[in-house]
Design a protein around this motif. Structure first.
Motif, mmCIF file in Angstrom:
data_model
loop_
_atom_site.group_PDB
_atom_site.id
_atom_site.type_symbol
_atom_site.label_atom_id
_atom_site.label_comp_id
_atom_site.label_asym_id
_atom_site.label_seq_id
_atom_site.Cartn_x
_atom_site.Cartn_y
_atom_site.Cartn_z
ATOM 1 N N PRO A 140 9.327 4.574 -18.023
ATOM 2 C CA PRO A 140 10.531 4.594 -17.199
ATOM 3 C C PRO A 140 10.403 5.668 -16.105
ATOM 4 O O PRO A 140 9.886 6.757 -16.339
ATOM 5 N N GLY A 141 10.853 5.323 -14.919
ATOM 6 C CA GLY A 141 10.802 6.274 -13.811
ATOM 7 C C GLY A 141 9.535 6.201 -12.984
ATOM 8 O O GLY A 141 9.420 6.882 -11.965
ATOM 9 N N LEU A 142 8.575 5.372 -13.406
ATOM 10 C CA LEU A 142 7.323 5.302 -12.659
ATOM 11 C C LEU A 142 7.551 4.760 -11.245
ATOM 12 O O LEU A 142 6.960 5.248 -10.288
ATOM 13 N N GLY A 143 8.425 3.765 -11.102
ATOM 14 C CA GLY A 143 8.699 3.211 -9.775
ATOM 15 C C GLY A 143 9.223 4.265 -8.819
ATOM 16 O O GLY A 143 8.799 4.336 -7.656
ATOM 17 N N ASP A 144 10.123 5.091 -9.296
ATOM 18 C CA ASP A 144 10.663 6.164 -8.465
ATOM 19 C C ASP A 144 9.569 7.172 -8.100
ATOM 20 O O ASP A 144 9.496 7.646 -6.958
ATOM 21 N N ALA A 145 8.700 7.484 -9.054
ATOM 22 C CA ALA A 145 7.601 8.413 -8.785
ATOM 23 C C ALA A 145 6.636 7.842 -7.741
ATOM 24 O O ALA A 145 6.165 8.563 -6.860
ATOM 25 N N VAL A 146 6.361 6.544 -7.811
ATOM 26 C CA VAL A 146 5.458 5.917 -6.847
ATOM 27 C C VAL A 146 6.106 5.892 -5.464
ATOM 28 O O VAL A 146 5.438 6.146 -4.453
ATOM 29 N N ALA A 147 7.407 5.617 -5.393
ATOM 30 C CA ALA A 147 8.111 5.647 -4.106
ATOM 31 C C ALA A 147 8.048 7.045 -3.495
ATOM 32 O O ALA A 147 7.841 7.202 -2.284
ATOM 33 N N THR A 148 8.208 8.052 -4.333
ATOM 34 C CA THR A 148 8.130 9.438 -3.867
ATOM 35 C C THR A 148 6.719 9.761 -3.376
ATOM 36 O O THR A 148 6.540 10.383 -2.322
ATOM 37 N N TYR A 149 5.722 9.320 -4.114
ATOM 38 C CA TYR A 149 4.332 9.542 -3.710
ATOM 39 C C TYR A 149 4.049 8.849 -2.375
ATOM 40 O O TYR A 149 3.364 9.401 -1.513
ATOM 41 N N TRP A 150 4.573 7.653 -2.201
ATOM 42 C CA TRP A 150 4.407 6.915 -0.943
ATOM 43 C C TRP A 150 4.955 7.715 0.233
ATOM 44 O O TRP A 150 4.301 7.829 1.274
ATOM 45 N N GLN A 151 6.138 8.285 0.068
ATOM 46 C CA GLN A 151 6.717 9.070 1.158
ATOM 47 C C GLN A 151 5.845 10.279 1.485
ATOM 48 O O GLN A 151 5.647 10.613 2.651
ATOM 49 N N GLY A 152 5.293 10.921 0.471
ATOM 50 C CA GLY A 152 4.377 12.034 0.709
ATOM 51 C C GLY A 152 3.102 11.578 1.393
ATOM 52 O O GLY A 152 2.576 12.263 2.279
ATOM 53 N N THR A 153 2.612 10.406 1.009
ATOM 54 C CA THR A 153 1.415 9.844 1.635
ATOM 55 C C THR A 153 1.633 9.626 3.123
ATOM 56 O O THR A 153 0.757 9.914 3.945
ATOM 57 N N LEU A 154 2.810 9.130 3.492
ATOM 58 C CA LEU A 154 3.129 8.938 4.915
ATOM 59 C C LEU A 154 3.125 10.267 5.660
ATOM 60 O O LEU A 154 2.595 10.376 6.771
ATOM 61 N N THR A 155 3.704 11.289 5.036
ATOM 62 C CA THR A 155 3.763 12.604 5.683
ATOM 63 C C THR A 155 2.366 13.173 5.895
ATOM 64 O O THR A 155 2.033 13.651 6.985
ATOM 65 N N TRP A 156 1.524 13.109 4.870
ATOM 66 C CA TRP A 156 0.168 13.645 5.010
ATOM 67 C C TRP A 156 -0.629 12.849 6.029
ATOM 68 O O TRP A 156 -1.416 13.413 6.793
ATOM 69 N N TRP A 157 -0.435 11.529 6.076
ATOM 70 C CA TRP A 157 -1.093 10.726 7.107
ATOM 71 C C TRP A 157 -0.683 11.211 8.496
ATOM 72 O O TRP A 157 -1.510 11.267 9.404
ATOM 73 N N GLY A 158 0.572 11.601 8.655
ATOM 74 C CA GLY A 158 1.063 12.069 9.949
ATOM 75 C C GLY A 158 0.298 13.277 10.474
ATOM 76 O O GLY A 158 0.156 13.456 11.690
ATOM 77 N N PHE A 159 -0.232 14.099 9.579
ATOM 78 C CA PHE A 159 -1.004 15.262 10.014
ATOM 79 C C PHE A 159 -2.438 14.897 10.396
ATOM 80 O O PHE A 159 -3.092 15.629 11.131
ATOM 81 N N ASP A 160 -2.923 13.781 9.891
ATOM 82 C CA ASP A 160 -4.310 13.394 10.164
ATOM 83 C C ASP A 160 -4.403 11.870 10.299
ATOM 84 O O ASP A 160 -4.965 11.195 9.435
ATOM 85 N N PRO A 161 -3.843 11.324 11.385
ATOM 86 C CA PRO A 161 -3.740 9.864 11.519
ATOM 87 C C PRO A 161 -4.993 9.213 12.100
ATOM 88 O O PRO A 161 -4.938 8.523 13.113
ATOM 89 N N ARG A 162 -6.132 9.428 11.441
ATOM 90 C CA ARG A 162 -7.392 8.872 11.963
ATOM 91 C C ARG A 162 -7.528 7.379 11.717
ATOM 92 O O ARG A 162 -8.307 6.714 12.388
ATOM 93 N N GLU A 163 -6.827 6.858 10.746
ATOM 94 C CA GLU A 163 -6.910 5.438 10.432
ATOM 95 C C GLU A 163 -5.500 4.857 10.513
ATOM 96 O O GLU A 163 -4.526 5.591 10.489
ATOM 97 N N PRO A 164 -5.383 3.540 10.592
ATOM 98 C CA PRO A 164 -4.042 2.940 10.615
ATOM 99 C C PRO A 164 -3.245 3.345 9.379
ATOM 100 O O PRO A 164 -3.799 3.497 8.288
ATOM 101 N N VAL A 165 -1.956 3.508 9.561
ATOM 102 C CA VAL A 165 -1.105 3.951 8.456
ATOM 103 C C VAL A 165 -1.189 2.992 7.277
ATOM 104 O O VAL A 165 -1.205 3.423 6.113
ATOM 105 N N THR A 166 -1.282 1.692 7.546
ATOM 106 C CA THR A 166 -1.340 0.731 6.440
ATOM 107 C C THR A 166 -2.625 0.879 5.632
ATOM 108 O O THR A 166 -2.606 0.766 4.407
ATOM 109 N N THR A 167 -3.725 1.157 6.295
ATOM 110 C CA THR A 167 -4.994 1.375 5.599
ATOM 111 C C THR A 167 -4.903 2.609 4.717
ATOM 112 O O THR A 167 -5.308 2.602 3.545
#
Length: 196
Positions: A140-167
């Protein structure tokens, strides 16, 4: 002379959202929206009221669009870890390149200041978690944790956007889920799951 057909509010709000994304909240004036939409400033004031009212309507309109996209994707993805990744990759497509993502952060700032938009954000988080939980066979709660991780992934990509965000999102979430969903070595389930 035939009367010009009225432009629906939703179409005007789409244009207003483009203005907001392009220049931030200070750029969303009735004059700028008039220029972008072709409607007279007086008409826009009559339809949307004050500038704060217009901004609030635009924010809620953006939430309407995001919720529709979330529902559409959530209804079509397979209920597997791969489906969870595809769901979040699909939602990431809206960001495009780094400039578009940075512009979206200006809108997020306004969302955080608006009580109605904050409520919509809270409800959206629950919606994301529901879809993700349906895709994942986890605690229980894994979906929320994955959504949170996704948001962090977007933020870190923003600092180093060498590849497309979807990739980037696809690679990071696939790796994360493989790690999270792999049973500990020596457990009864070890070797039974291959990851996303």
């Amino acid at each position: 002379m035939p009367r010009r057909k009225q432009v629906p509010d939703s179409d005007v709000l789409d244009v207003a959202l483009d203005v907001l994304h392009a220049g931030g909240p200070q750029s969303l004036t009735f004059a700028a929206l008039s220029e972008a939409s072709g409607l007279a400033p007086a008409t826009l004031v009559q339809r949307f009221g004050s500038k704060p009212d217009l901004l609030s309507r635009v924010l809620l309109h953006a939430w309407d669009r995001l919720e529709r996209r979330t529902d559409e994707l959530g209804a079509t993805v397979e209920r597997t870890p791969r489906g969870a990744v595809a769901f979040l990759v699909g939602l990431s497509e809206q960001y495009g390149g780094i400039d578009s993502y940075a512009d979206a952060l200006l809108v997020l700032r306004e969302d955080l200041r608006d009580p109605q938009a904050r409520r919509r954000g809270t409800a959206w988080r629950a919606s994301l978690a529901g879809v993700l939980d349906a895709c994942l066979d986890g605690p229980p709660g894994l979906g929320d944790a994955v959504a949170t991780y996704w948001q962090g992934t977007l933020t870190w990509w923003g600092f180093d956007p060498r590849e497309p965000v979807t990739t980037h999102v696809e690679q990071e979430l696939t790796r994360f889920l493989a790690t999270v969903l792999s049973p500990p070595a020596g457990s009864a389930r070890a070797g039974t799951r291959t990851g996303p």
